[in-house]
Scaffold this motif. Sequence first.
Motif, mmCIF file in Angstrom:
data_model
loop_
_atom_site.group_PDB
_atom_site.id
_atom_site.type_symbol
_atom_site.label_atom_id
_atom_site.label_comp_id
_atom_site.label_asym_id
_atom_site.label_seq_id
_atom_site.Cartn_x
_atom_site.Cartn_y
_atom_site.Cartn_z
ATOM 1 N N HIS A 87 0.746 -1.125 -0.174
ATOM 2 C CA HIS A 87 0.125 0.018 0.046
ATOM 3 C C HIS A 87 0.821 1.304 0.031
ATOM 4 C CE1 HIS A 87 -4.015 -1.871 0.369
ATOM 5 N NE2 HIS A 87 -3.261 -2.744 1.399
ATOM 6 N N PHE A 88 1.788 1.338 -0.981
ATOM 7 C CA PHE A 88 2.775 2.489 -0.931
ATOM 8 C C PHE A 88 2.121 3.326 -1.680
ATOM 9 C CE2 PHE A 88 6.264 4.671 -3.553
ATOM 10 C CZ PHE A 88 6.799 5.418 -2.384
ATOM 11 N N PHE A 89 1.475 3.246 -3.048
ATOM 12 C CA PHE A 89 1.069 4.311 -3.779
ATOM 13 C C PHE A 89 -0.318 4.735 -3.588
ATOM 14 C CE2 PHE A 89 4.186 1.703 -6.243
ATOM 15 C CZ PHE A 89 5.187 2.758 -6.774
ATOM 16 N N ASP A 90 -0.897 4.014 -2.783
ATOM 17 C CA ASP A 90 -2.266 4.505 -2.262
ATOM 18 C C ASP A 90 -2.685 5.013 -1.056
ATOM 19 O OD1 ASP A 90 -1.907 1.895 -1.450
ATOM 20 O OD2 ASP A 90 -4.030 1.566 -0.975
ATOM 21 N N ARG A 91 -1.712 5.023 0.017
ATOM 22 C CA ARG A 91 -1.985 5.697 0.935
ATOM 23 C C ARG A 91 -0.999 6.844 1.324
ATOM 24 N NH1 ARG A 91 -2.586 0.056 5.073
ATOM 25 N NH2 ARG A 91 -4.481 -0.440 4.006
ATOM 26 N N ASP A 92 -1.258 7.916 1.343
ATOM 27 C CA ASP A 92 -0.454 9.103 1.470
ATOM 28 C C ASP A 92 0.585 9.044 2.536
ATOM 29 O OD1 ASP A 92 -1.782 10.231 -0.635
ATOM 30 O OD2 ASP A 92 -3.279 11.308 0.741
ATOM 31 N N ASP A 93 0.258 8.545 3.830
ATOM 32 C CA ASP A 93 1.343 8.324 4.815
ATOM 33 C C ASP A 93 2.429 7.477 4.382
ATOM 34 O OD1 ASP A 93 -0.415 6.101 4.881
ATOM 35 O OD2 ASP A 93 -0.331 6.100 6.884
ATOM 36 N N ASN A 94 2.060 6.531 3.667
ATOM 37 C CA ASN A 94 3.208 5.641 2.948
ATOM 38 C C ASN A 94 3.836 6.010 1.892
ATOM 39 O OD1 ASN A 94 2.749 3.538 4.884
ATOM 40 N ND2 ASN A 94 1.603 2.520 3.640
ATOM 41 N N TYR A 95 3.337 6.832 0.995
ATOM 42 C CA TYR A 95 4.009 7.441 -0.018
ATOM 43 C C TYR A 95 4.872 8.558 0.295
ATOM 44 C CZ TYR A 95 4.382 9.279 -4.862
ATOM 45 O OH TYR A 95 4.787 9.493 -6.067
ATOM 46 N N THR A 149 -7.642 3.754 -6.792
ATOM 47 C CA THR A 149 -7.340 4.701 -6.304
ATOM 48 C C THR A 149 -7.022 5.783 -7.334
ATOM 49 O OG1 THR A 149 -6.611 3.450 -4.215
ATOM 50 C CG2 THR A 149 -5.804 5.824 -4.553
ATOM 51 N N PRO A 150 -7.363 7.096 -7.266
ATOM 52 C CA PRO A 150 -7.454 7.789 -8.529
ATOM 53 C C PRO A 150 -5.530 8.393 -8.744
ATOM 54 C CG PRO A 150 -9.019 8.605 -7.260
ATOM 55 C CD PRO A 150 -8.580 7.507 -6.469
ATOM 56 N N GLU A 151 -5.013 8.655 -7.720
ATOM 57 C CA GLU A 151 -3.622 9.157 -7.758
ATOM 58 C C GLU A 151 -2.464 7.826 -7.965
ATOM 59 O OE1 GLU A 151 -5.791 11.145 -4.812
ATOM 60 O OE2 GLU A 151 -5.573 8.847 -4.988
ATOM 61 N N VAL A 152 -2.921 6.679 -7.865
ATOM 62 C CA VAL A 152 -1.801 5.612 -8.307
ATOM 63 C C VAL A 152 -1.110 5.612 -9.479
ATOM 64 C CG1 VAL A 152 -1.786 3.340 -8.061
ATOM 65 C CG2 VAL A 152 -2.703 4.342 -6.316
ATOM 66 N N PRO A 153 -1.859 5.780 -10.629
ATOM 67 C CA PRO A 153 -1.229 5.574 -12.113
ATOM 68 C C PRO A 153 -0.255 6.570 -12.076
ATOM 69 C CG PRO A 153 -3.477 5.286 -12.216
ATOM 70 C CD PRO A 153 -3.645 6.032 -10.784
ATOM 71 N N GLU A 154 -0.464 7.784 -11.759
ATOM 72 C CA GLU A 154 0.527 8.739 -12.115
ATOM 73 C C GLU A 154 1.939 8.507 -10.995
ATOM 74 O OE1 GLU A 154 1.083 11.169 -13.997
ATOM 75 O OE2 GLU A 154 -0.594 11.396 -15.048
ATOM 76 N N ARG A 155 1.579 8.161 -9.685
ATOM 77 C CA ARG A 155 2.610 7.767 -8.835
ATOM 78 C C ARG A 155 3.512 6.691 -9.175
ATOM 79 N NH1 ARG A 155 -0.451 8.381 -3.108
ATOM 80 N NH2 ARG A 155 -0.492 10.608 -3.116
ATOM 81 N N LEU A 196 2.224 -3.978 -15.802
ATOM 82 C CA LEU A 196 1.046 -4.240 -14.724
ATOM 83 C C LEU A 196 0.189 -5.408 -14.914
ATOM 84 C CD1 LEU A 196 0.145 -0.430 -14.991
ATOM 85 C CD2 LEU A 196 1.467 -1.612 -13.241
ATOM 86 N N LEU A 197 -0.326 -6.060 -13.811
ATOM 87 C CA LEU A 197 -1.148 -7.147 -14.145
ATOM 88 C C LEU A 197 -2.319 -6.769 -13.511
ATOM 89 C CD1 LEU A 197 1.275 -9.964 -13.074
ATOM 90 C CD2 LEU A 197 0.491 -9.483 -15.409
ATOM 91 N N LEU A 198 -3.560 -6.906 -14.140
ATOM 92 C CA LEU A 198 -5.004 -6.719 -13.776
ATOM 93 C C LEU A 198 -5.807 -7.896 -13.762
ATOM 94 C CD1 LEU A 198 -7.172 -4.763 -12.826
ATOM 95 C CD2 LEU A 198 -7.456 -4.233 -15.106
ATOM 96 N N ILE A 199 -6.181 -8.551 -12.875
ATOM 97 C CA ILE A 199 -6.851 -9.762 -12.905
ATOM 98 C C ILE A 199 -8.414 -9.380 -12.466
ATOM 99 C CG2 ILE A 199 -6.041 -10.290 -10.480
ATOM 100 C CD1 ILE A 199 -6.569 -13.247 -11.025
ATOM 101 N N LEU A 233 -9.678 3.282 -17.681
ATOM 102 C CA LEU A 233 -9.610 4.405 -18.408
ATOM 103 C C LEU A 233 -8.467 5.211 -17.905
ATOM 104 C CD1 LEU A 233 -13.382 5.585 -19.321
ATOM 105 C CD2 LEU A 233 -11.392 4.945 -20.908
ATOM 106 N N ARG A 234 -8.501 5.572 -16.587
ATOM 107 C CA ARG A 234 -7.462 6.121 -15.997
ATOM 108 C C ARG A 234 -6.240 5.762 -16.136
ATOM 109 N NH1 ARG A 234 -9.119 5.621 -11.005
ATOM 110 N NH2 ARG A 234 -10.871 7.170 -10.967
ATOM 111 N N TRP A 235 -6.011 4.357 -16.049
ATOM 112 C CA TRP A 235 -4.838 3.622 -16.093
ATOM 113 C C TRP A 235 -4.171 3.889 -17.551
ATOM 114 C CZ3 TRP A 235 -1.698 1.670 -12.460
ATOM 115 C CH2 TRP A 235 -2.228 1.654 -11.080
#
Length: 406
Positions: free
Chosen positions: A178-186, A216-222, A232-235, A298-300
Amino acid sequence: MVTTGSSSRDERGFELMSNHKQTEHDQILGCAFPFPPDFLWLACQRLTMRSVDGEAAATDCVLVVGLSRPKMAAALLSVMTLSLFLTFHVLYDSAVYSLQSAVVAAGSGNGNMEILTSRMDIGGGAGGVIFSNRVHFPRTSRRLPQAIIIGVRKCGTRALLEMLALHPRVQKAAGEVHFFDRDDNYRRGLEWYRRKMPHSFRGQITIEKSPSYFVTPEVPERIRAMNASLKLLLIVREPVTRAISDYTQLRSHAATASSSSMVNSPQRSFEQLAIRPDGSVNLAYRPLAISLYHTFLLRWLEVFQRPQILIVNGDLLIEDPVPQLHRIEKFLGLEPRIGRHNFYFNHTKGFFCLRNETADKCLRESKGRRHPRVDPTVITKLRRFFGEHNQRFYDLVGEDMGWPEE
């Protein structure tokens, strides 16, 4: 009979044998171990063994000695500790060498072994002659992932990660980072993220999975900021089945929380949560909203090229893992190593379990929960609703998943 000679006693009360008497004592016992005066004599006994014909045969002496000087004892202990450390270091290097050799032999053979060279400039520096100094097998290190399973929740992300870990060139992160989706970790930075990754050899692929990345909206750019060429793998699974599985997990967690807090709140059924009183589909219910895959994909696709994202059919992965895994091996640039010998069907659990050279492994009990019975009319209603949305997803990925519309 043991004969003892005259002795002197140091300040700590230990008996010290003199050199003269020690030699006499050694001759009596048949041992020839000369003791420096700083050594303490504790025990020396000549062992004997009786042969088959009844004759006694002498063997070596067993000695237990100590030191009378603390500084000398400390020095000897330091030498022994250093010797043990060097021995362990040699054994460790040997093991690393063997493992790296296996990776080189199993892999492509053109990137796992690094040859360190030195360049000697002859004739002014241009066209220098390269002399090979030595072959260096790099030790393991923590590396940022080269591939990430981004979702979808309750579609088999954990099973997929465990299956991929059967490949000798794959190393997986232990849990969801949960690095890219949690601000405290990022905010902790990439070095913190790298330390969450497993150790791997050069030439191996590090993979982590965090299903919430997908929604999570911010993740692709991060992720692109870290590595724009990441794979990337999407199941995914049939959307209604996925939603029911999501509901089942949430209900289980709620029941656990209620039992621990001693508060028994009534649980609403899936039908009550998925369908509003007016009969419309309740997209405000999170398990249903997550199943609208095209809205998140679409965002990805605005950030990553389509060839960087592999869509894995989670329903087919459950029924027959090997064909899906071969697709993933090709996508990741891995030679096909995972086969049917790596799986066996567990009739008690109702799904495939994993097998490697040393052990068998099934996912924990929380995986593969039995779904509650859902009213068939509600399932039909939901599948008709998702039909249009599924088609939009098919158009984005260029593949028809064949999910039922009723």
